[in-house]
Design an enzyme around this catalytic site. Structure first.
Site, PDB file in Angstrom:
ATOM      1  N   LYS A   1       5.084   0.211   8.219  1.00  0.00           N
ATOM      2  CA  LYS A   1       4.792   1.505   7.600  1.00  0.00           C
ATOM      3  C   LYS A   1       6.060   2.355   7.628  1.00  0.00           C
ATOM      4  O   LYS A   1       6.582   2.679   8.696  1.00  0.00           O
ATOM      5  CB  LYS A   1       3.660   2.203   8.352  1.00  0.00           C
ATOM      6  CG  LYS A   1       3.127   3.445   7.663  1.00  0.00           C
ATOM      7  CD  LYS A   1       1.846   3.908   8.351  1.00  0.00           C
ATOM      8  CE  LYS A   1       1.166   5.021   7.573  1.00  0.00           C
ATOM      9  NZ  LYS A   1      -0.113   5.412   8.181  1.00  0.00           N
TER      10      LYS A   1
ATOM     11  N   ASP B   1      -9.572  11.458  10.734  1.00  0.00           N
ATOM     12  CA  ASP B   1      -9.415  11.166   9.300  1.00  0.00           C
ATOM     13  C   ASP B   1     -10.142   9.874   8.934  1.00  0.00           C
ATOM     14  O   ASP B   1      -9.596   9.014   8.255  1.00  0.00           O
ATOM     15  CB  ASP B   1      -7.929  11.072   8.947  1.00  0.00           C
ATOM     16  CG  ASP B   1      -7.689  11.172   7.427  1.00  0.00           C
ATOM     17  OD1 ASP B   1      -8.606  11.641   6.720  1.00  0.00           O
ATOM     18  OD2 ASP B   1      -6.605  10.792   6.973  1.00  0.00           O
TER      19      ASP B   1
ATOM     20  N   MET C   1       1.802   9.973   2.714  1.00  0.00           N
ATOM     21  CA  MET C   1       2.937  10.199   3.601  1.00  0.00           C
ATOM     22  C   MET C   1       3.852   8.990   3.706  1.00  0.00           C
ATOM     23  O   MET C   1       5.057   9.139   3.909  1.00  0.00           O
ATOM     24  CB  MET C   1       2.428  10.567   5.000  1.00  0.00           C
ATOM     25  CG  MET C   1       3.524  10.905   5.990  1.00  0.00           C
ATOM     26  SD  MET C   1       2.892  11.253   7.639  1.00  0.00           S
ATOM     27  CE  MET C   1       2.511   9.607   8.207  1.00  0.00           C
ATOM     28  N   ALA C   2       3.329   7.800   3.572  1.00  0.00           N
ATOM     29  CA  ALA C   2       4.121   6.609   3.856  1.00  0.00           C
ATOM     30  C   ALA C   2       3.775   5.483   2.904  1.00  0.00           C
ATOM     31  O   ALA C   2       2.770   5.523   2.181  1.00  0.00           O
ATOM     32  CB  ALA C   2       3.890   6.164   5.300  1.00  0.00           C
ATOM     33  N   GLU C   3       4.640   4.472   2.914  1.00  0.00           N
ATOM     34  CA  GLU C   3       4.425   3.231   2.186  1.00  0.00           C
ATOM     35  C   GLU C   3       4.296   2.105   3.204  1.00  0.00           C
ATOM     36  O   GLU C   3       4.977   2.102   4.224  1.00  0.00           O
ATOM     37  CB  GLU C   3       5.603   2.936   1.250  1.00  0.00           C
ATOM     38  CG  GLU C   3       5.778   3.959   0.151  1.00  0.00           C
ATOM     39  CD  GLU C   3       7.023   3.685  -0.698  1.00  0.00           C
ATOM     40  OE1 GLU C   3       7.097   4.262  -1.788  1.00  0.00           O
ATOM     41  OE2 GLU C   3       7.896   2.902  -0.242  1.00  0.00           O
ATOM     42  N   VAL C   4       3.422   1.155   2.899  1.00  0.00           N
ATOM     43  CA  VAL C   4       3.204   0.021   3.801  1.00  0.00           C
ATOM     44  C   VAL C   4       3.686  -1.244   3.104  1.00  0.00           C
ATOM     45  O   VAL C   4       3.303  -1.528   1.967  1.00  0.00           O
ATOM     46  CB  VAL C   4       1.720  -0.113   4.199  1.00  0.00           C
ATOM     47  CG1 VAL C   4       1.536  -1.293   5.152  1.00  0.00           C
ATOM     48  CG2 VAL C   4       1.231   1.164   4.848  1.00  0.00           C
TER      49      VAL C   4
ATOM     50  N   GLY D   1       0.461   5.631   0.571  1.00  0.00           N
ATOM     51  CA  GLY D   1      -0.365   6.786   0.899  1.00  0.00           C
ATOM     52  C   GLY D   1       0.372   8.075   0.634  1.00  0.00           C
ATOM     53  O   GLY D   1       1.466   8.088   0.069  1.00  0.00           O
TER      54      GLY D   1
ATOM     55  N   GLY E   1       0.833  -1.203   0.000  1.00  0.00           N
ATOM     56  CA  GLY E   1       0.000   0.000   0.000  1.00  0.00           C
ATOM     57  C   GLY E   1       0.864   1.247   0.000  1.00  0.00           C
ATOM     58  O   GLY E   1       2.007   1.242   0.439  1.00  0.00           O
TER      59      GLY E   1
END
Length: 657
Positions: free
Chosen positions: A40, A143, A22-25, A20, A18
């Protein structure tokens, strides 16, 4: 960097699952515990910005302080240093989380479209349960959106991404420490205006999520994020039933009540919202039914017993920031198309009004951005001593001073369970407003007495052990003649034993079966006595067999061999030997009977009767036919005597017996 790399010499980073803003998972493996995890990682292009480090750290601390099955658990966090191609070194923070199989609601909506009424309300209830828990613990998510909610293959709901979560008691500026405050389509009016949020802001976002699950689109859509934010502040949403005809009236009521602009007028807590969602699903009365004002849904006709449905104005197709609002705007646009001069003037008036409102919103957003970038005033003070204070009371006191409080637990033999042992930093230390403080809370003495769960079912025993602070370990099956199968016979360690908190306690469960003993060689009475004893409690069935091959009176065979396991109270058939009866002996007759001598008169009739001298010796020397016939008659007479002798012998033998 290689496709598989290590973090903190413990976590193996694998495939990307995944990404986003701000970050990658990534999928990962905790090599120490051998379990699958999700990792994350802050995006490398953002790693040089300290504000994103703070945000990821806040997410780890917020989620780690919440222990709820509906919230993705956080196991660990840390930082890893990497050397870039040019030789410079960057620090990338990471969070190690629970790995959850399933799809986000964004993926579900993209692949399957809107959900059914029951499914949508069940999902909303599944989101509101962990929100109720986080709100009780002072954390606002801020959120809630489809991308931050996962649906597992088992139908469970998992809320994730507490990256912009904030404490309820935090009364400082909404944007002092982060630059992202939510997603426009799910933004509450107070968030869009830059006001301080509380738990009711999450409920508004959940209502936006429920709206999209029912209709396939959020309540407000527009050409830009700003246009959508404006609609959240100043527009009324169309009822879901105007987009999906046939939706129950109570569903419209629940959704629109949760989307009320004034937070004091919408649902005040997640529990009430969840109860109404489930009531609407099941056709039960809503909590709104007790409030006459609440029954007037926005844009709806009053409820009456003669009118079972409510007429909502239809929503026009969205064409921009203003197009999502029903009512006068729709009429205005229709009259413009018809070319009516008077309506053109009205249209211009509405455009000016809309422009003025948009200017106000832009001004508010400008102040918001200014406040976001303004350096907060630093205030330091001495940390209060909350030792031996009840944890909730201590946390409220510290958060009232503007501190961000997290909890950790440890056993303590002196401080009562639930009271504060110490703080980190220690009491008396100078701290800044907004600083992080960890409270160490006592879990009570380090040892626990194993509770008595004998006779309980496995599930009840495991629950009892868990409630006592112990871990139910392995199941050990053991035969029993009387305890029903599946019930607990004992624990290991035994009940009453003092063990460290969190220790494993194994359960010895009845198998519901009994091992058959060996009763061969025993007498019938002894064999049955043993089978029916308290040690076995089996039924004994006896079958007697005549045989000279086995010892009379002893069991020589059993239908269930020794060592065989049978169900409790089963019947076991034993075979007992009996001596075969003795056969009667046969003897020759003890004497012979000779035929009588013929009289002279009989000799005269020898020719006619055949009883003359021919009988005497039977040697054929008689007189013609008389002798021959005499031999034959003699034989007949002997045969009759043999029958007589046989009868006589039978009588003698009977007398002897």
């Amino acid at each position: 960097m290689s496709d598989i790399r290590m973090l903190s010499n413990r976590y193996e980073v694998r495939r990307l699952i995944g990404r986003g803003g701000m970050a990658e998972v990534h999928e990962g493996v905790d090599t120490r515990l051998g379990r699958r995890v999700a990792i994350k990682l802050l995006r490398s292009d953002l790693a040089r910005d300290p504000s994103f480090h703070i945000r990821l750290e806040r997410e780890a601390k917020s989620a780690a302080s919440l222990n709820h099955p509906g919230i993705v658990a956080v196991y660990d966090s840390g930082e890893e240093k990497y050397t870039e191609t040019g030789g410079s070194e960057i620090t990338v923070p990471f969070i190690v989380m629970e790995y959850v199989e399933g799809q986000t609601l964004r993926q579900v909506l993209g692949e399957h479209g809107p959900l059914s009424v029951t499914e949508a309300l069940d999902v909303a209830a599944g989101v509101l349960a962990p929100l109720e828990y986080s709100h009780r613990h002072g954390i606002v998510h801020r959120d809630i959106k489809p991308a931050n909610v996962m649906l597992t293959p088992e139908g469970d709901i998992k809320v994730m991404d507490f990256g912009i979560a904030r404490a309820l008691e935090d009364t400082g500026s909404l944007t002092q420490t982060q630059s992202v405050v939510g997603t426009a389509q799910y933004l509450s009016p107070e968030q869009a205006r830059g006001e301080v949020v509380d738990a009711r802001s999450d409920l508004y976002s959940t209502a936006c999520l429920l709206y999209e699950l029912l209709t396939g689109r959020p309540p407000f859509v527009g050409e830009s994020q700003l246009a959508v934010a404006y609609q959240h502040v100043g527009e009324q949403p169309a009822p879901p039933s105007s987009l999906v005809p046939g939706l129950p009236r109570d569903v419209d009521r629940v959704v629109l009540h949760a989307l009320t602009k004034d937070r004091d007028e919408r649902y005040q807590d997640a529990h009430t919202f969840r109860e109404d969602a489930l009531a609407a699903r099941d056709g039960r009365p809503l909590t709104l039914d007790g409030d006459a004002a609440a029954t007037q849904v926005m844009g709806a006709a009053p409820w009456t017993s003669a009118e079972p449905t409510v007429a909502f104005p239809a929503a026009p197709p969205p064409t921009g920031a203003m197009a999502a609002a029903p009512g006068p705007h729709t009429e205005m646009l229709g009259q413009i198309e018809e070319g009516q001069d008077e309506d053109r003037k009205k249209s211009k008036t509405w455009i000016w009004v809309g422009s003025a409102l948009l200017a106000i919103v832009l001004a508010g957003l400008g102040l918001w951005i200014y406040a976001m970038n303004r350096e907060p005033e630093i205030v330091t003070f001495e940390l209060a001593d909350v030792t031996d204070m009840e944890a909730n009371e201590a946390e409220a006191q510290l958060e009232g001073l503007g501190l961000h409080v997290t909890r950790d637990e440890q056993p303590d033999d002196e401080i009562d369970e639930g009271n504060v042992v110490s703080t980190d930093p220690a009491a008396g230390t100078q701290v800044e407003e907004g600083s992080d403080v960890t409270m160490i809370v006592s879990t009570g003495p380090d040892s626990i007495e194993v509770p008595d769960v004998e006779g309980d079912t496995e599930s009840l025993a495991r629950q009892t052990l868990g409630d006592a602070g112990l871990t139910a370990g392995s199941n050990i099956e053991q035969d029993s003649p009387d305890i029903p199968g599946g019930q607990v016979m004992e624990t290991k360690p035994e009940a009453g034993t003092s063990v460290p908190k969190g220790s494993n306690v194994d359960l010895v469960l009845s198998s519901g079966r009994v091992e058959v003993p060996d009763v061969t060689g025993l007498s019938e009475a002894d064999a049955c006595s043993r089978l029916e004893s308290d040690d076995y409690q089996l039924s004994c069935s006896v079958e007697k067999v005549e045989t000279n091959d086995e010892t009379a009176g002893e069991v020589f065979e059993q239908n269930a061999p020794a060592g065989t396991k049978v169900d409790q109270h089963s019947s076991v058939t034993i075979k007992v030997a009996e001596e075969e009866p003795t056969q009667e002996p046969t003897f020759d007759p003890p004497f012979t009977v000779n035929p009588p001598n013929p009289s002279p008169d009989d000799e005269d009739d020898a020719d006619n009767q055949g009883t003359g001298p021919g009988f005497g010796n039977g040697n054929g020397h008689g007189n013609g036919n008389g002798r021959g016939n005499g031999f034959r008659d003699s034989a007949d007479a002997f045969g009759g005597l043999r029958e007589f002798a046989s009868r006589l012998w039978d009588s003698s033998a009977s007398a002897l017996r």
